[in-house]
Design a protein around this motif. Structure first.
Motif, PDB file in Angstrom:
ATOM      1  N   ARG A 130       2.265   1.788  -3.456  1.00 34.03           N
ATOM      2  CA  ARG A 130       1.294   2.348  -4.394  1.00 34.03           C
ATOM      3  C   ARG A 130       1.064   3.838  -4.133  1.00 34.03           C
ATOM      4  O   ARG A 130       0.912   4.615  -5.073  1.00 34.03           O
ATOM      5  N   GLU A 131       1.012   4.209  -2.849  1.00 32.02           N
ATOM      6  CA  GLU A 131       0.829   5.621  -2.535  1.00 32.02           C
ATOM      7  C   GLU A 131       2.016   6.447  -3.025  1.00 32.02           C
ATOM      8  O   GLU A 131       1.841   7.555  -3.558  1.00 32.02           O
ATOM      9  N   LYS A 132       3.223   5.900  -2.869  1.00 26.22           N
ATOM     10  CA  LYS A 132       4.407   6.613  -3.354  1.00 26.22           C
ATOM     11  C   LYS A 132       4.392   6.740  -4.867  1.00 26.22           C
ATOM     12  O   LYS A 132       4.729   7.793  -5.432  1.00 26.22           O
ATOM     13  N   LYS A 166       0.832  -1.205   0.000  1.00 29.44           N
ATOM     14  CA  LYS A 166       0.000   0.000   0.000  1.00 29.44           C
ATOM     15  C   LYS A 166       0.869   1.258   0.000  1.00 29.44           C
ATOM     16  O   LYS A 166       0.614   2.220  -0.746  1.00 29.44           O
ATOM     17  N   GLN A 167       1.921   1.260   0.811  1.00 31.36           N
ATOM     18  CA  GLN A 167       2.822   2.407   0.847  1.00 31.36           C
ATOM     19  C   GLN A 167       3.500   2.601  -0.516  1.00 31.36           C
ATOM     20  O   GLN A 167       3.694   3.735  -0.974  1.00 31.36           O
ATOM     21  N   GLU A 205       1.768   6.826  -6.742  1.00 34.35           N
ATOM     22  CA  GLU A 205       0.736   7.793  -7.105  1.00 34.35           C
ATOM     23  C   GLU A 205       1.244   9.225  -6.907  1.00 34.35           C
ATOM     24  O   GLU A 205       0.982  10.111  -7.739  1.00 34.35           O
ATOM     25  N   GLN A 206       2.007   9.445  -5.849  1.00 33.02           N
ATOM     26  CA  GLN A 206       2.548  10.779  -5.613  1.00 33.02           C
ATOM     27  C   GLN A 206       3.535  11.172  -6.725  1.00 33.02           C
ATOM     28  O   GLN A 206       3.505  12.298  -7.232  1.00 33.02           O
TER      29      GLN A 206
END
Length: 284
Positions: free
Chosen positions: A49-51, A46-47, A53-54
């Protein structure tokens, strides 16, 4: 013995607040999960994917700014590729993977067996199999006869059913004084099927039985696939006169057995003697 020093037992541990260890479930935003070890791979993904996306949003912002500069006529650098885009493997990537895989197999062979080729010593491990020397040469019968070992500076050539093979690696077997010296310098295909090595030193295959013809093919394949013998060309034979007599078998009993309906009037060759010689030949 700990109960002697502490008869009242250990004091109860204070209750822990599990809410502090709960995080949002990556697959279901409506529920929470703990940070236990079993959940760490999912949380780490999850981390990631968030990175990603950023970084993607930052790239979109930079790309939009570049477009605006272009619209105003300002100079800009080359377009930046999306850093989060998945890279396709492609042909070069696949080729690199195959090379790495081969290297791993070779190194493993050296580690486990002491041989880079896993102790394989067959025909396909020989360089001449892939780059044969003069494999398209044409020989006349007279020229082929000069490679019978009488000249020690020349290789030993053996022909069978038109194909010429270099058997110089077995000079003690096919060279002068060797047990099969009479097989070199000539196309003795018939003898490979009948076993008459002394009298059937000819390429004439007329009158052979099916078993004898299979024997010729067996030996032709034997020389073609041998790890130290190599095909060097073909021998050109003059046409055989169909009215000429067929060579007679060296063993009349086998001739009669091969052609029981014709008796001794027509020659018939047995492959049994060829098979009796096979075990000795294949060990050489």
């Amino acid at each position: 013995m700990s109960w002697i020093w502490n008869p009242d037992g250990d004091a109860p541990k204070p209750p822990t607040d599990d809410n502090n260890n709960l995080v949002q479930d990556p697959s279901d935003p409506t529920r929470k999960v703990t940070k236990k070890a079993a959940n760490q791979p999912f949380l780490a993904h999850k981390q990631y994917r968030e990175k990603q996306e950023q970084e993607h949003q930052a790239w979109l912002q930079r790309n939009q700014e570049r477009e605006e500069k272009l619209a105003r006529g300002e100079e800009v650098g080359p377009a930046e590729e999306d850093p989060t885009a998945e890279q396709e493997v492609g042909f070069l990537g696949l080729l690199k993977f195959i090379v790495y895989l081969i290297l791993v197999i070779i190194i493993a062979g050296k580690f486990f067996t002491g041989s880079f080729l896993w102790e394989y010593d067959g025909k396909w491990a020989r360089l001449k199999t892939y780059w044969p020397e003069n494999s398209g040469r044409l020989f006349s019968e007279t020229y082929l006869a000069t490679f019978d070992g009488r000249d020690p500076t020349k290789p030993l050539y053996l022909a069978i059913d038109g194909d010429v093979f270099d058997v110089s690696s077995a000079r003690r077997t096919y060279g002068p004084g060797g047990p099969y010296h009479h097989m070199v310098g000539v196309d003795a295909a018939r003898s490979f099927g009948t076993g008459c090595f002394a009298t059937h030193r000819t390429h004439d295959l007329r009158g052979l039985t099916d078993n004898e013809l299979r024997g010729v093919e067996h030996w032709k394949k034997f020389f073609a696939e041998h790890k130290t013998y190599y095909r060097v060309g073909k021998v050109l034979h003059p046409p055989i006169d169909p009215t000429s007599p067929i060579p007679k078998h060296c063993d009349p009993k086998k001739e009669q057995k091969g052609h029981p309906t014709t008796g001794n009037s027509n020659p018939a060759m047995s492959h049994s003697k060829g098979n009796s010689e096979a075990s000795n030949r294949e060990e050489l």
